[in-house]
Design a protein around this motif. Structure first.
Motif, short mmCIF file in Angstrom:
data_model
loop_
_atom_site.label_atom_id
_atom_site.label_comp_id
_atom_site.label_asym_id
_atom_site.label_seq_id
_atom_site.Cartn_x
_atom_site.Cartn_y
_atom_site.Cartn_z
N SER A 1 0.69 -1.16 -0.14
CA SER A 1 0.11 -0.01 -0.02
C SER A 1 0.72 1.13 -0.02
N LEU A 2 2.10 1.33 0.94
CA LEU A 2 2.85 2.36 1.00
C LEU A 2 3.50 2.62 -0.30
N PHE A 3 3.95 1.36 -0.96
CA PHE A 3 4.78 1.57 -2.03
C PHE A 3 4.02 2.14 -3.42
N ILE A 4 2.71 1.64 -3.41
CA ILE A 4 1.85 2.10 -4.58
C ILE A 4 1.77 3.66 -4.51
N LEU A 5 1.38 3.90 -3.15
CA LEU A 5 1.07 5.53 -2.91
C LEU A 5 2.54 6.43 -3.24
N ILE A 6 3.50 5.75 -3.07
CA ILE A 6 4.89 6.57 -3.14
C ILE A 6 5.09 6.49 -4.44
N VAL A 7 5.12 5.55 -5.21
CA VAL A 7 5.39 5.43 -6.74
C VAL A 7 4.41 6.42 -7.64
N THR A 8 3.04 6.57 -7.05
CA THR A 8 2.30 7.50 -7.73
C THR A 8 2.70 8.88 -7.47
N PHE A 9 3.23 9.23 -6.29
CA PHE A 9 3.48 10.55 -5.91
C PHE A 9 4.71 10.97 -6.64
N ILE A 10 5.80 10.04 -6.65
CA ILE A 10 7.11 10.38 -7.34
C ILE A 10 7.12 11.28 -8.61
N PRO A 11 6.21 10.99 -9.48
CA PRO A 11 6.10 11.90 -10.47
C PRO A 11 5.92 13.29 -10.42
N PHE A 12 5.38 13.63 -9.37
CA PHE A 12 4.96 14.91 -8.76
C PHE A 12 6.31 15.84 -8.75
N TYR B 1 -4.64 3.93 11.47
CA TYR B 1 -3.88 3.77 9.96
C TYR B 1 -4.26 2.83 8.95
N ASP B 2 -5.07 1.84 9.60
CA ASP B 2 -5.75 0.80 8.75
C ASP B 2 -6.73 1.77 7.98
N TRP B 3 -7.40 2.60 8.24
CA TRP B 3 -8.40 3.49 7.48
C TRP B 3 -7.78 4.39 6.73
N ALA B 4 -6.64 5.07 7.52
CA ALA B 4 -5.87 6.09 6.41
C ALA B 4 -5.33 5.36 5.25
N LEU B 5 -4.96 4.03 5.48
CA LEU B 5 -4.41 3.57 4.03
C LEU B 5 -5.58 3.17 3.23
N LEU B 6 -6.32 2.53 3.56
CA LEU B 6 -7.46 2.21 2.72
C LEU B 6 -7.95 3.66 2.13
N GLY B 7 -8.31 4.77 2.82
CA GLY B 7 -8.48 6.07 2.07
C GLY B 7 -7.57 6.35 1.12
N GLY B 8 -6.30 6.28 1.42
CA GLY B 8 -5.33 6.63 0.58
C GLY B 8 -5.22 5.82 -0.78
N LEU B 9 -5.74 4.45 -0.86
CA LEU B 9 -5.77 3.51 -1.90
C LEU B 9 -7.03 3.96 -2.68
N ILE B 10 -7.89 4.41 -2.31
CA ILE B 10 -9.05 4.48 -2.76
C ILE B 10 -8.89 5.92 -3.55
N ALA B 11 -8.53 6.98 -2.98
CA ALA B 11 -8.06 8.08 -3.30
C ALA B 11 -7.08 7.91 -4.67
N ASN B 12 -6.15 7.30 -4.48
CA ASN B 12 -4.98 6.84 -5.43
C ASN B 12 -5.74 6.00 -6.71
N PHE B 13 -6.48 5.26 -6.29
CA PHE B 13 -7.25 4.54 -7.61
C PHE B 13 -8.14 5.31 -8.39
N LEU B 14 -8.79 6.33 -7.65
CA LEU B 14 -9.44 7.34 -8.69
C LEU B 14 -8.63 8.23 -9.24
N TYR B 15 -7.37 8.70 -8.62
CA TYR B 15 -6.72 9.52 -9.42
C TYR B 15 -6.00 8.51 -10.72
N LEU B 16 -5.51 7.57 -10.18
CA LEU B 16 -4.92 6.88 -11.32
C LEU B 16 -6.03 6.44 -12.74
#
Length: 351
Positions: free
Chosen positions: A10-21, A60-75
């Motif tokens: 979860s942290l990995f996919i969030l980080i690699v999506t952020f890096i291009p910024f 942090y379980d809920w925080a990661l879930l929210g991050g994954l949902i937001a990341n999925f919508l962004y991608l």
């Protein structure tokens, strides 16, 4: 055991999506521009697994879930323009279109590819009106004499550094020029092509260097060449087609700047990704070979061609020249901030 792995993924996919910024030109940042579709699939898989396996006992379980949902919508937002459900950018030509039609085939042949016969067979089967080849060294140039009779017009700069480039044409080349826009050993072809109905357009064939470790650690030269070509296209008095292996994906920040500053259209949008590299690795494929056109053209057919032994698949496009319909196609536009950013990138010092 699975939960710690899911936290890591979860942290990995969030980080690699952020890096291009991070707008650094170094390859370690720019390489994460490429796997956008792959990140979407990985994010979806991790999101589903996370939802079913994690107990959600901690904040942090809920925080990661929210991050994954937001990341999925962004991608999803990022890949949407290339899905068949999205609006097309280049209008489809109708059977009643009266404009002159022509075909263009592009291929990064891979300089040390021994299968010259595969490409020659494909050329003879398809007989494109225009043929653009990159990575053409002297061995490839010698092999291409086999189509001399079919292609009376040509422009080329043959180099054995993987940046040789060749244009073959069955249409009249009124004039052509080899330019070295950014680097002294990386040529581009500029040619004015006359169509059967007398219409003339500017064809620009490029193959800028990629940002890769050990060869070119920054994307500065690539970005600069792409944006310089965009500026030239914008200022051209003729309709324009820009094509070649740009060593950049269709959705990158640089390509977005290129389209907005040039006003050129991408026929893939609303039709598919047409991933061309890497031909031998199905999951890790990206759209690196491009065909951009001004609104004077409409699309007849777009296709990724079969494997020829290279690490790139060839691309095929048929276009109709419809200059009277140009106003019917909406061009990407640049605001002052976009223009300033493009100028800043073009002014950066290179190697």
């Amino acid at each position: 055991m699975l939960a710690p792995l899911l936290y890591f993924l979860s942290l990995f996919i969030l980080i690699v999506t952020f890096i291009p910024f991070i707008r650094s030109d170094y390859w370690a940042f720019r390489v994460f521009d490429y796997p956008r579709l792959q990140k979407w699939f990985i994010n979806l898989a991790v999101l589903l697994a996370f939802s079913f396996i994690v107990n959600f006992e901690h904040w942090y379980d809920w925080a990661l879930l929210g991050g994954l949902i937001a990341n999925f919508l962004y991608l999803s937002y990022l890949i949407y323009p290339f899905l068949p459900i999205a609006p097309t950018e280049v209008k489809l030509a109708t059977p009643q279109s009266s404009g002159s039609r022509f075909s263009l085939m592009i291929s990064n042949v891979l300089e040390d590819n021994p299968h010259k016969d595969r490409l020659l067979t494909l050329i003879r089967e398809r007989m494109p009106d225009l043929l653009v080849l990159s990575e053409t060294g002297h061995v490839w140039a010698g092999a291409m004499h086999a189509i001399d009779a079919e292609y009376p017009y040509r422009a080329a700069k043959v180099l054995d550094n993987t940046y040789g480039i060749m244009l073959f044409s069955r249409l009249e080349i009124l004039e052509s020029e080899i330019r070295f826009l950014v680097e002294d050993d990386v040529p581009s072809i500029f040619a004015k092509i006359r169509l059967a109905d007398g219409g003339t357009f500017q064809l620009i064939c490029i193959h800028p260097t990629p940002p890769v470790p050990g060869e070119n650690t920054r994307s500065t030269e690539r970005d600069k060449e792409i944006l310089m070509v965009g500026k030239i296209a914008k200022e051209s008095a003729l309709p324009v087609i820009v094509t070649g292996d740009l060593n950049d994906v269709a959705w990158s920040y640089t390509n977005d700047l290129f389209q907005r500053t040039s006003g050129l259209l991408d026929p893939r949008k609303g039709r598919g990704f047409f991933n061309t590299f890497h031909a031998e690795h199905r999951f890790m494929r990206y759209p690196l070979d491009h065909i951009f056109c001004s609104p004077h053209f409409q699309l007849v057919h777009l296709e990724r061609l079969p494997y020829i032994g290279s690490d790139h698949f060839p691309m095929w496009v048929e276009l109709a020249y419809e200059p009277t319909e140009a106003s019917q196609q909406r061009q990407p536009a640049a605001d002052q901030e976009t223009e300033a950013e493009a100028q800043k990138k073009m002014a950066k010092p290179t190697r």
